[in-house]
Design a protein around this motif. Sequence first.
Motif, PDB file in Angstrom:
ATOM      1  N   UNK C  23       0.802  -1.225   0.000  1.00 46.77           N
ATOM      2  CA  UNK C  23       0.000   0.000   0.000  1.00 46.77           C
ATOM      3  C   UNK C  23       0.834   1.273   0.000  1.00 46.77           C
ATOM      4  N   UNK C  26       2.913   5.737   3.460  1.00 42.75           N
ATOM      5  CA  UNK C  26       1.967   6.736   3.971  1.00 42.75           C
ATOM      6  C   UNK C  26       0.556   6.182   4.067  1.00 42.75           C
ATOM      7  N   UNK C  27       0.244   5.246   3.200  1.00 41.20           N
ATOM      8  CA  UNK C  27      -1.107   4.699   3.195  1.00 41.20           C
ATOM      9  C   UNK C  27      -1.262   3.558   4.192  1.00 41.20           C
ATOM     10  N   UNK C 107      10.791   2.280  -3.671  1.00 38.60           N
ATOM     11  CA  UNK C 107       9.815   3.367  -3.792  1.00 38.60           C
ATOM     12  C   UNK C 107       9.520   4.137  -2.515  1.00 38.60           C
ATOM     13  N   UNK C 110      11.817   7.685   0.044  1.00 37.12           N
ATOM     14  CA  UNK C 110      11.663   9.152   0.094  1.00 37.12           C
ATOM     15  C   UNK C 110      10.799   9.602   1.276  1.00 37.12           C
ATOM     16  N   UNK C 111      10.100   8.654   1.891  1.00 33.76           N
ATOM     17  CA  UNK C 111       9.283   9.024   3.047  1.00 33.76           C
ATOM     18  C   UNK C 111      10.051   8.972   4.356  1.00 33.76           C
ATOM     19  N   UNK C 117      16.870  10.234   5.380  1.00 38.79           N
ATOM     20  CA  UNK C 117      16.641  10.224   3.952  1.00 38.79           C
ATOM     21  C   UNK C 117      17.914  10.567   3.185  1.00 38.79           C
TER      22      UNK C 117
ATOM     23  N   UNK D  20       2.189  15.718  -6.060  1.00 40.18           N
ATOM     24  CA  UNK D  20       2.067  14.253  -6.011  1.00 40.18           C
ATOM     25  C   UNK D  20       3.373  13.611  -6.479  1.00 40.18           C
ATOM     26  N   UNK D  21       3.981  14.182  -7.506  1.00 37.82           N
ATOM     27  CA  UNK D  21       5.225  13.629  -8.029  1.00 37.82           C
ATOM     28  C   UNK D  21       6.342  13.750  -7.000  1.00 37.82           C
ATOM     29  N   UNK D  23       6.106  14.383  -3.538  1.00 38.73           N
ATOM     30  CA  UNK D  23       5.931  13.801  -2.204  1.00 38.73           C
ATOM     31  C   UNK D  23       5.100  12.528  -2.201  1.00 38.73           C
ATOM     32  N   UNK D  24       4.388  12.281  -3.268  1.00 38.37           N
ATOM     33  CA  UNK D  24       3.453  11.160  -3.271  1.00 38.37           C
ATOM     34  C   UNK D  24       2.060  11.617  -2.898  1.00 38.37           C
ATOM     35  N   UNK D  26      -0.364  10.280  -0.965  1.00 35.85           N
ATOM     36  CA  UNK D  26      -0.806  10.212   0.429  1.00 35.85           C
ATOM     37  C   UNK D  26      -0.104  11.244   1.302  1.00 35.85           C
ATOM     38  N   UNK D  27       1.094  11.595   0.932  1.00 34.64           N
ATOM     39  CA  UNK D  27       1.854  12.550   1.742  1.00 34.64           C
ATOM     40  C   UNK D  27       1.539  13.989   1.358  1.00 34.64           C
ATOM     41  N   UNK D 107       3.809   5.729 -10.306  1.00 36.56           N
ATOM     42  CA  UNK D 107       3.855   5.268  -8.913  1.00 36.56           C
ATOM     43  C   UNK D 107       2.604   5.539  -8.077  1.00 36.56           C
ATOM     44  N   UNK D 108       1.756   6.452  -8.511  1.00 36.98           N
ATOM     45  CA  UNK D 108       0.659   6.837  -7.611  1.00 36.98           C
ATOM     46  C   UNK D 108      -0.692   6.235  -7.960  1.00 36.98           C
ATOM     47  N   UNK D 110      -1.843   3.413  -7.700  1.00 37.41           N
ATOM     48  CA  UNK D 110      -2.395   2.438  -6.756  1.00 37.41           C
ATOM     49  C   UNK D 110      -3.209   3.098  -5.652  1.00 37.41           C
ATOM     50  N   UNK D 111      -3.080   4.413  -5.530  1.00 38.38           N
ATOM     51  CA  UNK D 111      -3.853   5.105  -4.499  1.00 38.38           C
ATOM     52  C   UNK D 111      -5.218   5.552  -4.967  1.00 38.38           C
TER      53      UNK D 111
END
Lengths: 195, 195, 195, 195
Positions: C23, C26-27, C107, C110-111, C117, D20-21, D23-24, D26-27, D107-108, D110-111
């Motif tokens: 997931x 973050x999710x 992947x 980066x979090x 980091x 989104x690119x 930080x993603x 969800x973040x 990458x995103x 899936x959210x």
Amino acid sequence: MADSAVQRLDEVLLVAESLFAQRGYEATSVRDIAEALGLQAGSLYAHIESKDDLLHQILSRAAERFFLATKPIVESDLVPVEKLRRLMLAHVQVITSDLNAAAVYSTEWRHLSEPRRGEFAARRDEYEGMVRCMVRDCIREGTFGDVDEKFATLLILSSMNWIYQWYKDDGPMTPEDIARKLTDMLFKGLRRPVG
Amino acid sequence: MADSAVQRLDEVLLVAESLFAQRGYEATSVRDIAEALGLQAGSLYAHIESKDDLLHQILSRAAERFFLATKPIVESDLVPVEKLRRLMLAHVQVITSDLNAAAVYSTEWRHLSEPRRGEFAARRDEYEGMVRCMVRDCIREGTFGDVDEKFATLLILSSMNWIYQWYKDDGPMTPEDIARKLTDMLFKGLRRPVG
Amino acid sequence: MADSAVQRLDEVLLVAESLFAQRGYEATSVRDIAEALGLQAGSLYAHIESKDDLLHQILSRAAERFFLATKPIVESDLVPVEKLRRLMLAHVQVITSDLNAAAVYSTEWRHLSEPRRGEFAARRDEYEGMVRCMVRDCIREGTFGDVDEKFATLLILSSMNWIYQWYKDDGPMTPEDIARKLTDMLFKGLRRPVG
Amino acid sequence: MADSAVQRLDEVLLVAESLFAQRGYEATSVRDIAEALGLQAGSLYAHIESKDDLLHQILSRAAERFFLATKPIVESDLVPVEKLRRLMLAHVQVITSDLNAAAVYSTEWRHLSEPRRGEFAARRDEYEGMVRCMVRDCIREGTFGDVDEKFATLLILSSMNWIYQWYKDDGPMTPEDIARKLTDMLFKGLRRPVG
DNA sequence: CATGAATGAGACTTCATTCAT
DNA sequence: GATGAATGAAGTCTCATTCAT
């Protein structure tokens, strides 16, 4: 900030102040404060940044009231003993005009996070130093006897700072009564023995 | 309880007292106390029943010290003003002999759970009443002038109860110095104007 | 740390790794991880310091596996192209031996919070630099044609790092098959045209 | 929708895409996006339906660009290997023309919430299937050797889909350079051994 | 006695979203 | 369109306490 926002913030601070005074900062939850305002806990954050910020704002406002009320006295040309007398009156008036603020100011500042705590302590020391100056002048001038300067200062401050613990708005003494009694008594105790 | 158990409990109480005094009851976690003792949090429960119980024991011991130190004075046949003077000396000695206890006693009792909090408040009122009695006697006797009884009592108590905030073991004043200065000053202030 | 504690931590990391891979970091909530372990959310904190620490441990272990598997190859005396071939085999083996780790490694780094980091990125760059060295040697030696060094390096790495997206343990290709096919194909493409 | 509304929406999508690119999904909070636009969080909802909808629009537009750029190629009459070569060029051009979109696309997705996630995956599979067809044709035709069809397809796609991670607009290689190098290398690797 | 894993509650805070203004 | 106060859920984490070992 809009007028309504200012009013709402004032309301928040007032409620928080009251709860902090009653239960202490750590024993008061953000939920408690929100509930007392008829809000959800999260909704408070539209008005404040953090719980710590809340305490900080309350303490800042309280400190400001002390400084605002005493500044003209400090800067006046009155004789030392009269200066001190008026400062004590002003101090008592500030305390009795908002007992909750006085309680929080006296006991909750240590829960501030750094660096605010340090800053607060510095302002507090500054205020104490100001009173000490007056006491010193009273001694030099000869109004007070040969009392320990620091001791006398702390006695004066502590006797005023406990007032919030027993003062009642509807009690028999007005703030002015209290201030007069206090200064009468302490000054008589501190005064240079005559003859 | 075995001797070693008593010793260990004393150590626990001492450490907790110190942390409560420094940070306040609510801001001190059981983990903090355990850590200061070199223990895990869970291990503390071999010595205490609960965090609340810990506070209660600390406060009870502190109260006991006050009552123990003042009982013979209260029961003595001294003249009122001398009784009061000696009580104040004893009170100051108790405070300065354990500043942490004095701090906790002054500010943390409100975090006791009921019914202990009520019981504590009652004992505190009892003590205050005892001092008030002495003040009343001093007024009746004519040693003190026509001062407000309650006001004078609170002034005396509050001036003593703030000592823990500034007293240093290695400072220039002994507890006896402090008590003497305090009684000298306050009694002069309270004394009936001569002539 | 006791054996059982080590085992439990391994279990925690494994479960978290799997959820982060599925997931994303973050999710995935701490509650999700705890639930998958049959625990309350708070109970996780007996094993980890924070969610960030959890990610950090997972990534550190993954990184270590890459370095451990490739170190003897890097330090060997093989000819450049053989070195690279074996490194790619080792890399593919590490990836296929723990697909979840590979996914998180690719992947989720980066979090990480700073400064972790930055540290992770540095290690990653170091690894990339190592591969680039091998590529450079292959070019110098004449095994590879006049290809762009950086471009070739990233092509090699990226083609390996996508394997976790489609590899199945029970698929028809073993890790060794994959590595061989990959090196065969890429090296043919990179090889200096003969004649 | 008025022109100005279209423009504003484009701006919103662009900013969101970038965050989104970086930080993603969800973040990145709705507040973050609003702030980057100089708005309050609530104001965004005049332009979008939900955060999920925002992601969906970004992904749809990205997908559309891929399909739009490749459709004429797929429908052309070119020989298989040339088709694939042109498709790869187009794919690389789409990626390099909007790196943020490529990152989010990769990458995103899936959210996305269901059923959109499923739909997206289906389109993605469709695209992959299309490439796989071309690869198959290249094998049948004899241009490629006896390589694993799926393996080759994924190698081609993955090598293109990592470009967004290192491509710089002001770097030494144009998208066309990259596409040429990539096809040259991969096709050489995949080509049927001559003789 | 001490440990340390576990609990269940609750702490502060952020979140996506709504809606009256 | 934009605001900003409000919601209700959920986030990470800490707490006092228990208990098998």
